[in-house]
Enzyme design. Sequence first.
Site, PDB file in Angstrom:
ATOM      1  N   ASP A   1      99.252 114.815  54.738  1.00 25.32           N
ATOM      2  CA  ASP A   1      99.765 113.507  53.674  1.00 25.32           C
ATOM      3  C   ASP A   1     100.910 112.802  54.824  1.00 25.32           C
ATOM      4  O   ASP A   1     100.894 112.480  55.775  1.00 25.32           O
ATOM      5  CB  ASP A   1     100.113 114.498  52.039  1.00 25.32           C
ATOM      6  CG  ASP A   1      99.588 113.323  51.860  1.00 25.32           C
ATOM      7  OD1 ASP A   1     100.284 112.688  51.321  1.00 25.32           O
ATOM      8  OD2 ASP A   1      98.540 113.656  50.382  1.00 25.32           O
TER       9      ASP A   1
ATOM     10  N   HIS B   1     100.649 110.735  56.950  1.00 28.75           N
ATOM     11  CA  HIS B   1     100.082 110.099  56.743  1.00 28.75           C
ATOM     12  C   HIS B   1     101.288 108.917  57.001  1.00 28.75           C
ATOM     13  O   HIS B   1     101.495 107.805  55.705  1.00 28.75           O
ATOM     14  CB  HIS B   1      99.771 109.721  55.379  1.00 28.75           C
ATOM     15  CG  HIS B   1      98.541 110.467  54.947  1.00 28.75           C
ATOM     16  ND1 HIS B   1      98.168 110.479  53.677  1.00 28.75           N
ATOM     17  CD2 HIS B   1      97.887 110.744  55.343  1.00 28.75           C
ATOM     18  CE1 HIS B   1      97.350 110.820  54.056  1.00 28.75           C
ATOM     19  NE2 HIS B   1      96.811 110.717  54.691  1.00 28.75           N
TER      20      HIS B   1
END
Length: 344
Positions: A231, A254
């Site tokens: 993430d 991310h």
Amino acid sequence: MATSKIVGVIILCFALACYKGQNVTKDALAPAEKIVNVMSFGAKPDGNFDSTQAFMNAWRIACKSPGQNKLLIPQGRFLVSSMYFAGPCMAPLPITVQVVGTVLATTDISDYENVEWLMFEDIDGLNLIGGGTFDGQGHNSWSRVVDCEKTPSTCIRNPSSLFFNKVTNGVIMDIKSLNSKGFHVFVTNCANIRLIGLHITAPSTSPNTDGIHVSHSTHVRIFRSVIGTGDDCVSIIQGVKNVTIERVDCGPGHGISIGSLGKYEHELEVREVRVLNCTFVGTDNGLRIKTWPDRYPGAASNITFHDITMQRVRNPIIIDQEYQCSPANCQKKVSLCLSPFFIL
Ligand SMILES: *[C@@H]1O[C@H](CO)[C@@H](O)[C@H](O)[C@H]1NC(C)=O
Ligand SMILES: *[C@@H]1O[C@H](CO)[C@@H](O)[C@H](O)[C@H]1NC(C)=O
Ligand SMILES: *[C@@H]1O[C@H](CO)[C@@H](O)[C@H](O)[C@H]1NC(C)=O
Ligand SMILES: *[C@@H]1O[C@H](CO)[C@@H](O)[C@H](O)[C@H]1NC(C)=O
């Protein structure tokens, strides 16, 4: 001058660890420092024995005795479940937790109902150092994560590996975090925290394994770290002021995100975030600010991105003011940009 003092202390710790081996009880080079070895409290470095109680007993002694104390987790593999490193500690000097070996999380997710894995709370002055590893052994828990934004009623948050709540004047340095169940490092209600030389790793497919998540905190510096996870490498949400992220290598992941913002009523602002000299390789996003459209008021200001390198990044810079928006869950009305942003 504070910096050179800390470097001095850490060099001393390493020298001691090499010189004296595992069972350091008396410290000839720095007689004032008392070393509390988890092994002396029954912890076993075999990776199987549950050392939770031994760690907690050792922490209580280290934290609640006067003088300068160090909790030592020596070479070896120590299995522990959820632990609560509660302050306030007794000494006016920072408490040191030196991790040389590997700390392994138990894999049964039912051990973590509403608790984090390792929670540090109410501590003024904490050094978490030592080159060791926190292995969250998260594989089993990743499959149960569902999309929380889409189905909030069934949303489960996996435990964070290192959770800092109400910690002030902290240095987290030369620590590895591997395969966290949830977030690797969670910083909230903290002030003056430095995270230096962290090595954070989880597969790109592991859900919600943010590298470093910061909320409700001031004066946070994330420096010289390598983050590859499933993430955000770093995520910053409400109530954060004066954060510097410098020389961080991000990927996979991310990217570095601010937000989402504007989701909750009475949300606090994000101010003064500097991202300097960072590198993104193979990430979904690079630098991202995400806000919910037309929901609750909020603000992010004084955000600076400087000297950033990107390779194979899908969305290098993304300012998304309609985060998670579909006709069903929000009106299509973008947030207002009150002042322009500049790309120089
Ligand atoms: C360390 O201490 C434990 C018990 O406290 C003992 O069993 C072990 O042999 C010691 N190890 C070394 C290297 O001295
Ligand atoms: C911002 O935080 C740093 C520590 O990371 C601190 O040295 C600096 O003084 C802070 N700046 C302001 C304006 O408070
Ligand atoms: C980035 O690093 C280079 C080389 O160390 C340095 O010259 C430059 O000033 C840094 N940029 C920022 C914004 O700190
Ligand atoms: C932005 O931050 C700088 C310091 O980094 C400060 O001098 C300035 O007042 C801030 N501006 C706003 C609008 O907060």
